[in-house]
Design a protein around this motif. Structure first.
Motif, PDB file in Angstrom:
ATOM      1  N   GLY A  54       0.817  -1.225  -0.050  1.00 52.97           N
ATOM      2  CA  GLY A  54       0.224   0.083   0.071  1.00 52.97           C
ATOM      3  C   GLY A  54       0.973   1.217  -0.030  1.00 52.97           C
ATOM      4  N   GLY A  55       2.194   1.109   0.245  1.00 53.04           N
ATOM      5  CA  GLY A  55       3.115   2.344   0.069  1.00 53.04           C
ATOM      6  C   GLY A  55       3.415   2.967  -1.236  1.00 53.04           C
ATOM      7  N   PHE A  56       3.887   4.231  -1.442  1.00 53.33           N
ATOM      8  CA  PHE A  56       4.088   4.528  -2.539  1.00 53.33           C
ATOM      9  C   PHE A  56       5.400   4.063  -3.229  1.00 53.33           C
ATOM     10  CE2 PHE A  56       5.703   7.949  -5.569  1.00 53.33           C
ATOM     11  CZ  PHE A  56       4.601   8.310  -6.053  1.00 53.33           C
ATOM     12  N   PRO A  57       5.271   3.775  -4.497  1.00 49.48           N
ATOM     13  CA  PRO A  57       6.503   2.773  -4.971  1.00 49.48           C
ATOM     14  C   PRO A  57       7.753   3.846  -5.347  1.00 49.48           C
ATOM     15  CG  PRO A  57       4.762   3.344  -6.711  1.00 49.48           C
ATOM     16  CD  PRO A  57       4.184   3.743  -5.496  1.00 49.48           C
ATOM     17  N   ARG A 111      -2.196   0.094 -10.084  1.00 53.79           N
ATOM     18  CA  ARG A 111      -3.149  -0.941  -9.677  1.00 53.79           C
ATOM     19  C   ARG A 111      -3.059  -1.341  -8.052  1.00 53.79           C
ATOM     20  NH1 ARG A 111      -7.479  -3.922 -12.107  1.00 53.79           N
ATOM     21  NH2 ARG A 111      -8.254  -5.308 -10.461  1.00 53.79           N
ATOM     22  N   ARG A 112      -1.821  -1.577  -7.663  1.00 54.59           N
ATOM     23  CA  ARG A 112      -1.636  -1.775  -6.286  1.00 54.59           C
ATOM     24  C   ARG A 112      -2.030  -0.776  -5.269  1.00 54.59           C
ATOM     25  NH1 ARG A 112       4.119  -4.580  -7.010  1.00 54.59           N
ATOM     26  NH2 ARG A 112       3.708  -6.475  -7.800  1.00 54.59           N
ATOM     27  N   GLY A 117      -6.592   0.733  -1.613  1.00 55.05           N
ATOM     28  CA  GLY A 117      -7.729   1.875  -1.095  1.00 55.05           C
ATOM     29  C   GLY A 117      -6.961   3.356  -1.130  1.00 55.05           C
ATOM     30  N   ARG A 118      -6.030   3.394  -1.995  1.00 61.60           N
ATOM     31  CA  ARG A 118      -5.344   4.567  -2.267  1.00 61.60           C
ATOM     32  C   ARG A 118      -5.468   5.260  -3.483  1.00 61.60           C
ATOM     33  NH1 ARG A 118       0.335   5.025  -0.004  1.00 61.60           N
ATOM     34  NH2 ARG A 118      -0.136   7.213  -0.265  1.00 61.60           N
TER      35      ARG A 118
END
Length: 154
Positions: A54-57, A111-112, A117-118
């Motif tokens: 859920g973190g920013f890539p 997509r992730r 939920g972000r």
């Protein structure tokens, strides 16, 4: 007696295909070697900056921006400053930088983010990456041109 060009024109199709392949084999080889190097560098960066669920890539984001900026500098260098060997561009541009940058992972990362939920972060990432990547190419090539070519002019 015929000229070498005439002999080539009348060569069998299979011989022409083999001849074309022999001419392209070094290009394919350097693209493959460069791609392996670039992919290894990308993987190392992904290990250094892992993305939590859920973190920013950030690793993918910076990989794409840095790769685009390097491409901007590289293209100025090999087209306006230095007469590069014919295999340099496919090795470094297509191979190394093509293997390093990863717009397919960028799509998966969007997509992730949405699945986690972000959707807002996914949308920002969707828009920011290509815009900043294009800006990176433009800025890097502009600065490279100014630094590398500006010094050469009297």
């Amino acid at each position: 007696m015929t000229t070498p060009e005439a002999d080539t024109l009348h060569a069998r199709p299979a011989a022409r295909r083999r001849s074309r392949w022999r001419a392209q084999a070094p290009v394919v080889a350097v693209v493959a070697a460069g791609g392996a190097l670039g992919a290894c560098a990308r993987y190392a960066l992904a290990l250094a900056l892992p993305t939590p669920p859920g973190g920013f890539p950030w690793a993918t984001f910076w990989t794409n921006l840095v790769g685009c900026a390097v491409m901007g500098v590289f293209m100025v260098f090999i087209t306006e400053v230095w007469a590069a060997h014919r295999l340099v561009r496919p090795f470094f541009g297509t191979g190394v930088l093509g293997g390093f940058t990863t717009f397919s992972t960028y799509a998966v990362d969007i997509r992730r983010l949405v699945d986690a939920g972000r959707p807002g972060a996914g949308l920002v990432y969707l828009v920011a990456t290509p815009c900043l990547a294009l800006a990176a190419v433009w800025l890097a090539s502009t600065v490279a041109r100014k630094v590398l070519i500006g010094r050469q002019q009297p």
